[in-house]
Design a protein around this motif. Structure first.
Motif, PDB file in Angstrom:
ATOM      1  N   ALA A   1      11.863  21.527  59.570  1.00  0.00           N
ATOM      2  CA  ALA A   1      10.717  22.118  60.376  1.00  0.00           C
ATOM      3  C   ALA A   1      11.047  23.528  60.239  1.00  0.00           C
ATOM      4  N   VAL A   2      12.239  23.912  60.845  1.00  0.00           N
ATOM      5  CA  VAL A   2      12.731  25.364  61.169  1.00  0.00           C
ATOM      6  C   VAL A   2      12.900  25.915  59.700  1.00  0.00           C
ATOM      7  N   ALA A   3      13.298  25.475  58.667  1.00  0.00           N
ATOM      8  CA  ALA A   3      13.748  25.889  57.539  1.00  0.00           C
ATOM      9  C   ALA A   3      12.134  26.174  56.661  1.00  0.00           C
ATOM     10  N   GLN A   4      11.323  25.238  56.995  1.00  0.00           N
ATOM     11  CA  GLN A   4      10.085  25.724  56.433  1.00  0.00           C
ATOM     12  C   GLN A   4       9.053  26.999  57.085  1.00  0.00           C
ATOM     13  N   ARG A   5       9.626  27.147  58.445  1.00  0.00           N
ATOM     14  CA  ARG A   5       8.890  28.251  59.122  1.00  0.00           C
ATOM     15  C   ARG A   5       9.411  29.493  58.781  1.00  0.00           C
ATOM     16  N   LEU A   6      11.056  29.461  58.575  1.00  0.00           N
ATOM     17  CA  LEU A   6      11.678  30.804  57.949  1.00  0.00           C
ATOM     18  C   LEU A   6      11.034  30.994  56.754  1.00  0.00           C
ATOM     19  N   HIS A   7      11.136  29.737  55.829  1.00  0.00           N
ATOM     20  CA  HIS A   7      10.634  30.254  54.576  1.00  0.00           C
ATOM     21  C   HIS A   7       9.335  31.109  54.424  1.00  0.00           C
ATOM     22  N   ALA A   8       8.434  30.271  55.147  1.00  0.00           N
ATOM     23  CA  ALA A   8       6.991  30.915  55.406  1.00  0.00           C
ATOM     24  C   ALA A   8       7.055  32.311  55.581  1.00  0.00           C
ATOM     25  N   GLN A   9       8.036  32.963  56.363  1.00  0.00           N
ATOM     26  CA  GLN A   9       8.131  34.144  56.451  1.00  0.00           C
ATOM     27  C   GLN A   9       8.932  34.820  55.710  1.00  0.00           C
ATOM     28  N   ASN A  10       9.228  34.513  54.495  1.00  0.00           N
ATOM     29  CA  ASN A  10      10.114  35.176  53.531  1.00  0.00           C
ATOM     30  C   ASN A  10      11.495  35.154  54.019  1.00  0.00           C
ATOM     31  N   LEU A  11      11.830  34.415  54.822  1.00  0.00           N
ATOM     32  CA  LEU A  11      13.204  34.484  55.266  1.00  0.00           C
ATOM     33  C   LEU A  11      14.192  33.445  54.744  1.00  0.00           C
ATOM     34  N   SER A  12      15.437  33.912  54.426  1.00  0.00           N
ATOM     35  CA  SER A  12      16.421  32.925  53.923  1.00  0.00           C
ATOM     36  C   SER A  12      16.991  31.829  54.817  1.00  0.00           C
ATOM     37  N   CYS A  13      17.040  30.542  54.618  1.00  0.00           N
ATOM     38  CA  CYS A  13      17.506  29.405  55.024  1.00  0.00           C
ATOM     39  C   CYS A  13      17.997  28.388  54.155  1.00  0.00           C
ATOM     40  N   HIS A  14      19.416  28.190  54.368  1.00  0.00           N
ATOM     41  CA  HIS A  14      19.864  27.151  53.649  1.00  0.00           C
ATOM     42  C   HIS A  14      20.212  25.909  54.553  1.00  0.00           C
ATOM     43  N   VAL A  15      19.765  24.834  54.132  1.00  0.00           N
ATOM     44  CA  VAL A  15      19.784  23.650  54.904  1.00  0.00           C
ATOM     45  C   VAL A  15      20.979  22.791  54.244  1.00  0.00           C
ATOM     46  N   LEU A  16      22.031  22.407  55.067  1.00  0.00           N
ATOM     47  CA  LEU A  16      23.321  21.958  54.450  1.00  0.00           C
ATOM     48  C   LEU A  16      23.488  20.509  54.799  1.00  0.00           C
ATOM     49  N   SER A  17      23.927  19.588  54.098  1.00  0.00           N
ATOM     50  CA  SER A  17      24.367  18.371  54.555  1.00  0.00           C
ATOM     51  C   SER A  17      25.447  18.511  55.443  1.00  0.00           C
ATOM     52  N   LYS A  18      25.777  17.257  56.265  1.00  0.00           N
ATOM     53  CA  LYS A  18      26.764  17.428  57.314  1.00  0.00           C
ATOM     54  C   LYS A  18      28.058  17.656  56.670  1.00  0.00           C
ATOM     55  N   GLU A  19      28.283  17.152  55.585  1.00  0.00           N
ATOM     56  CA  GLU A  19      29.695  17.302  54.849  1.00  0.00           C
ATOM     57  C   GLU A  19      29.813  18.754  54.304  1.00  0.00           C
TER      58      GLU A  19
END
Length: 139
Positions: free
Chosen positions: A1-19
């Motif tokens: 949800a946070v990544a989607q909101r950031l991407h909607a504002q043309n902001l970078s967000c990398h979602v990583l696996s736990k590992e």
């Protein structure tokens, strides 16, 4: 949800696996601990000087600390760890070095060393421990 909101504002967000997150987290911890302990042991030289003038010692400390993370946390680092950390180090080459915030930085590794020794095992990070002792930063 946070990544989607950031991407909607043309902001970078990398979602990583736990590992993947754990690898990056420990690489950052290894960076700060290794560069600061090596630099501080050489009079508080800069991060760039650690890379350029103390690379062999730095590489040894990085290897020790990465081994501790692999053995105790199950983290596997990609190849060329020292080179990656030095590449970042050169981007902040002017930064001074000092051992600070011991408890949650170098203390993380030193406590593992102390526990290993107390249970009759070898210190998994002997150079790291030696540098800390020589600087008299252990409380």
């Amino acid at each position: 949800a946070v990544a989607q909101r950031l991407h909607a504002q043309n902001l970078s967000c990398h979602v990583l696996s736990k590992e993947d997150y754990a690898v990056r987290m420990f690489e950052k911890l290894i960076w700060i601990c290794s560069f600061m302990v090596v630099g501080a042991s050489h009079g508080g030289c800069t991060v760039g000087e650690v890379c350029q003038e103390h690379r062999s010692q730095l590489s040894e400390v990085i290897s020790e600390l990465a081994g501790v993370c692999s053995a105790t946390q199950g983290v596997t680092f990609g190849p060329h760890l020292t080179e990656r950390l030095c590449s970042y180090g050169m981007s902040v080459a002017h930064f001074p070095t000092a051992v600070k915030e011991f408890e949650w930085r170098n203390g993380f590794f030193y406590n593992i060393s102390e526990n290993a020794i107390a249970s009759g095992k070898d210190d998994p990070a002997p150079l790291h421990s030696e540098l800390l002792k020589a600087m008299n930063v252990l409380a």
